[in-house]
Design an enzyme around this catalytic site. Structure first.
Site, PDB file in Angstrom:
ATOM      1  N   SER A 140       0.859  -1.179   0.000  1.00 24.99           N
ATOM      2  CA  SER A 140       0.000   0.000   0.000  1.00 24.99           C
ATOM      3  C   SER A 140       0.897   1.230   0.000  1.00 24.99           C
ATOM      4  O   SER A 140       1.638   1.459   0.950  1.00 24.99           O
ATOM      5  CB  SER A 140      -0.894  -0.024   1.249  1.00 24.99           C
ATOM      6  OG  SER A 140      -1.579   1.206   1.384  1.00 24.99           O
ATOM      7  N   LYS A 160      -1.308  -0.975  -4.296  1.00 23.24           N
ATOM      8  CA  LYS A 160      -2.466  -0.113  -3.970  1.00 23.24           C
ATOM      9  C   LYS A 160      -1.928   1.287  -3.769  1.00 23.24           C
ATOM     10  O   LYS A 160      -0.884   1.459  -3.130  1.00 23.24           O
ATOM     11  CB  LYS A 160      -3.121  -0.655  -2.699  1.00 23.24           C
ATOM     12  CG  LYS A 160      -3.933   0.339  -1.873  1.00 23.24           C
ATOM     13  CD  LYS A 160      -4.751  -0.397  -0.818  1.00 23.24           C
ATOM     14  CE  LYS A 160      -4.795   0.324   0.509  1.00 23.24           C
ATOM     15  NZ  LYS A 160      -5.575  -0.402   1.537  1.00 23.24           N
ATOM     16  N   LYS A 176      -2.858   5.190  -2.367  1.00 18.02           N
ATOM     17  CA  LYS A 176      -3.794   6.018  -1.611  1.00 18.02           C
ATOM     18  C   LYS A 176      -4.168   7.223  -2.470  1.00 18.02           C
ATOM     19  O   LYS A 176      -3.303   7.795  -3.153  1.00 18.02           O
ATOM     20  CB  LYS A 176      -3.130   6.491  -0.316  1.00 18.02           C
ATOM     21  CG  LYS A 176      -2.852   5.360   0.657  1.00 18.02           C
ATOM     22  CD  LYS A 176      -4.153   4.843   1.249  1.00 18.02           C
ATOM     23  CE  LYS A 176      -3.903   3.945   2.442  1.00 18.02           C
ATOM     24  NZ  LYS A 176      -5.155   3.479   3.039  1.00 18.02           N
ATOM     25  N   ASP A 216      -7.272   3.425  -2.783  1.00 21.11           N
ATOM     26  CA  ASP A 216      -7.958   3.526  -1.489  1.00 21.11           C
ATOM     27  C   ASP A 216      -8.133   4.991  -1.124  1.00 21.11           C
ATOM     28  O   ASP A 216      -7.145   5.721  -0.972  1.00 21.11           O
ATOM     29  CB  ASP A 216      -7.131   2.803  -0.413  1.00 21.11           C
ATOM     30  CG  ASP A 216      -7.846   2.728   0.934  1.00 21.11           C
ATOM     31  OD1 ASP A 216      -8.980   3.239   1.058  1.00 21.11           O
ATOM     32  OD2 ASP A 216      -7.254   2.151   1.876  1.00 21.11           O
ATOM     33  N   GLU A 225     -11.363   1.260  -3.095  1.00 19.80           N
ATOM     34  CA  GLU A 225     -11.615   1.002  -1.667  1.00 19.80           C
ATOM     35  C   GLU A 225     -12.160   2.241  -0.963  1.00 19.80           C
ATOM     36  O   GLU A 225     -11.603   3.331  -1.076  1.00 19.80           O
ATOM     37  CB  GLU A 225     -10.286   0.548  -1.036  1.00 19.80           C
ATOM     38  CG  GLU A 225     -10.371   0.101   0.410  1.00 19.80           C
ATOM     39  CD  GLU A 225      -9.025  -0.440   0.918  1.00 19.80           C
ATOM     40  OE1 GLU A 225      -8.152  -0.794   0.084  1.00 19.80           O
ATOM     41  OE2 GLU A 225      -8.844  -0.495   2.137  1.00 19.80           O
ATOM     42  N   ASP A 248     -13.898  -1.053   3.485  1.00 23.76           N
ATOM     43  CA  ASP A 248     -12.941  -1.260   4.578  1.00 23.76           C
ATOM     44  C   ASP A 248     -13.596  -0.683   5.843  1.00 23.76           C
ATOM     45  O   ASP A 248     -14.274  -1.417   6.593  1.00 23.76           O
ATOM     46  CB  ASP A 248     -11.620  -0.548   4.207  1.00 23.76           C
ATOM     47  CG  ASP A 248     -10.580  -0.523   5.319  1.00 23.76           C
ATOM     48  OD1 ASP A 248     -10.864  -0.977   6.437  1.00 23.76           O
ATOM     49  OD2 ASP A 248      -9.454  -0.023   5.095  1.00 23.76           O
ATOM     50  N   LYS A 289     -10.033  -6.679   8.315  1.00 21.26           N
ATOM     51  CA  LYS A 289      -8.981  -6.366   9.297  1.00 21.26           C
ATOM     52  C   LYS A 289      -9.515  -6.815  10.643  1.00 21.26           C
ATOM     53  O   LYS A 289     -10.580  -6.339  11.075  1.00 21.26           O
ATOM     54  CB  LYS A 289      -8.717  -4.863   9.368  1.00 21.26           C
ATOM     55  CG  LYS A 289      -8.107  -4.244   8.120  1.00 21.26           C
ATOM     56  CD  LYS A 289      -7.979  -2.733   8.282  1.00 21.26           C
ATOM     57  CE  LYS A 289      -7.371  -2.111   7.025  1.00 21.26           C
ATOM     58  NZ  LYS A 289      -7.537  -0.644   6.995  1.00 21.26           N
ATOM     59  N   GLY A 347      -4.322  -4.044   6.202  1.00 19.95           N
ATOM     60  CA  GLY A 347      -3.209  -3.867   7.132  1.00 19.95           C
ATOM     61  C   GLY A 347      -3.352  -2.569   7.897  1.00 19.95           C
ATOM     62  O   GLY A 347      -4.023  -1.633   7.444  1.00 19.95           O
TER      63      GLY A 347
HETATM   64  O1  SMG Z   1      -0.322  -2.216   6.819  1.00 19.15           O
HETATM   65  O2  SMG Z   1       0.519  -2.044   4.823  1.00 19.15           O
HETATM   66  C1  SMG Z   1      -0.217  -1.660   5.728  1.00 19.15           C
HETATM   67  C2  SMG Z   1      -1.052  -0.428   5.481  1.00 19.15           C
HETATM   68  C3  SMG Z   1      -2.210  -0.723   4.613  1.00 19.15           C
HETATM   69  O3  SMG Z   1      -3.185   1.131   3.528  1.00 19.15           O
HETATM   70  C4  SMG Z   1      -3.168   0.430   4.506  1.00 19.15           C
HETATM   71  N1  SMG Z   1      -4.008   0.639   5.540  1.00 19.15           N
HETATM   72  O4  SMG Z   1      -7.171   2.096   4.917  1.00 19.15           O
HETATM   73  O5  SMG Z   1      -6.394   0.236   4.318  1.00 19.15           O
HETATM   74  C5  SMG Z   1      -6.252   1.292   4.896  1.00 19.15           C
HETATM   75  C6  SMG Z   1      -4.967   1.687   5.597  1.00 19.15           C
HETATM   76  C7  SMG Z   1      -5.235   2.030   7.011  1.00 19.15           C
HETATM   77  C8  SMG Z   1      -4.050   2.376   7.802  1.00 19.15           C
HETATM   78  S1  SMG Z   1      -3.710   4.030   7.769  1.00 19.15           S
HETATM   79  C9  SMG Z   1      -2.505   4.288   8.964  1.00 19.15           C
HETATM   80 MG    MG Z   2      -8.394   1.005   3.497  1.00 18.89          MG
END
Ligand code: SMG
Ligand code: MG
Length: 367
Positions: free
Chosen positions: A135, A161, A163, A188, A213, A238, A262, A290
């Site tokens: 991500s 992925k 953001k 995402d 996402e 999510d 999660k 994650g």
């Molecule tokens: O653990 O690799 C990881 C991060 C994956 O993008 C990730 N998590 O919305 O899915 C999500 C975000 C939430 C964590 S933001 C600190």
């Molecule tokens: Mg997410």
């Protein structure tokens, strides 16, 4: 089993690189590590709530309060039969799912160690390696994003992925797609849009994405349903999915076609497994999200993602993508086929580096 004590550690750990999302950027991650003792065994759990309530309403502060004052005290002493029993005993607390999930994880680690079985085995996981991706946070510029993606691909990650947020969405995604035409790619938004502003995302539909996402707010299943009708690309939820009931309702109303699981967000691994099972019955793909976990939470994510319904690569990357120094002696590495090997030693299958824990501990309390 009967719990003798639970120790909470409020940790603050430097990240290998800052991680930016639509709700902010962090260069250190906070969490609560739980150490539970029962019948001579020690089990570890991780509560994934971060310092600030940007991703979800829980924080390390709220989780500390709820664990210390409400969840842990009544659990010290009585016989706890299994994870469902533990959940029933925590049901007097409304919400606070990340706090509950941290405790449930310590319970699973204890149970696995007592029975000499790995968490994967206890959960019924079917794979010894799970497909993973990375991500990528929002980068300062689109050029930086392309360089970062290229670097992860060179390391062997087979799925990316990115953001996104308003103003850094279609252009960034188009640039990545143009540079890497065959890359399994997803985005995402972490709920940065409304039903009205999400129309800006319509061009994403032509970019052959695996999924989009959480474009809209956490408490907005209904508008996700409306938005899904405008997209051929599957929406994935999510933040909106807080348990099995939300998952079922989201699927029934067509608010998404894929679900991110999660354990922290849904209140525990057992509830994550329940979501997996109901999605599997309905042929809805799931994948493991994650929360920048330490080695403790990462081991749990790998065990969960070994279940057969986890059809898409997880946000579970190698340790060096997150932490120069982690709190487990084991560091997870990427296999050449973009998988990570699931631990197979009893419980979580990791050992905690107490010197590292000490170094990162802001506060500690033994209950
Ligand atoms: O653990 O690799 C990881 C991060 C994956 O993008 C990730 N998590 O919305 O899915 C999500 C975000 C939430 C964590 S933001 C600190
Ligand atoms: Mg997410």
């Amino acid at each position: 089993m009967k719990l003798d004590s639970v120790t909470l550690y409020h940790l603050k750990m430097p990240l290998a690189a800052p991680f930016a999302t639509s709700f902010g950027s962090i260069s250190t991650r906070e969490c609560i590590l739980l150490e539970a003792k029962a019948e001579g065994f020690t089990g570890w759990g991780e509560c994934v709530a971060d310092r600030a309530p940007g991703y979800a309403c829980e924080t390390t502060g709220t989780a500390w309060h709820i664990l210390r004052d409400f969840l842990v005290p009544p659990l010290l002493g009585p016989e706890i039969a299994d994870a469902d029993d533990l959940q029933r005993r925590m049901a007097h607390v409304k919400g606070h799912r990340m706090a509950k999930a941290g405790l449930e994880l310590a319970f699973w680690d204890l149970r696995g160690k007592m029975e000499g079985r790995s968490l994967r085995d206890l959960l019924g996981g079917s794979r010894d390696r799970v497909p993973v991706g990375v991500s990528v946070g929002i980068q300062p510029t689109t050029g930086d994003l392309l360089r970062t993606v290229e670097d992860y691909l060179a390391q062997g990650y087979g799925r990316i992925k990115i953001k996104i947020k308003p103003g850094r969405d279609v252009n960034d995604t188009e640039a990545v797609r143009r540079a890497f035409p065959d890359l399994p790619l997803q985005v995402d938004a972490n709920s940065a849009y409304t039903l009205e502003t999400a129309d800006a995302l319509l061009p994403l539909d032509d970019l052959d994405l695996l999924l989009i996402e959480q474009p809209l707010a956490e408490d907005d299943l209904w508008d996700h349903r409306a938005l899904q009708t405008r997209f051929g690309t599957p929406l994935c939820l999510d933040e909106s999915i807080l348990g099995p009931r939300h998952a079922r309702q989201a699927i029934e109303m067509g608010a998404c076609r894929i679900i991110n699981i999660k354990a922290g967000r849904v209140g525990g691994i057992s509830r994550g497994v329940a979501i997996h099972d109901l999605c599997r019955e309905r042929d809805v793909p799931v994948w493991c999200g994650g929360m920048l976990e330490t080695g403790v939470g990462r081991a749990a994510n790998l065990a969960l993602a070994s279940l057969p319904g986890f059809a898409l690569p997880g946000d579970i990357s190698a340790t060096d993508r997150y932490y120069p120094r982690d709190i487990t002696h084991e560091r997870f590495t990427l296999n050449p086929d973009s998988t990570i090997t699931v631990p197979d030693a009893p419980g979580l299958g990791v050992t905690v580096d107490r010197a590292a824990v000490e170094r990162f501990t802001l506060a500690k309390i033994r209950l």
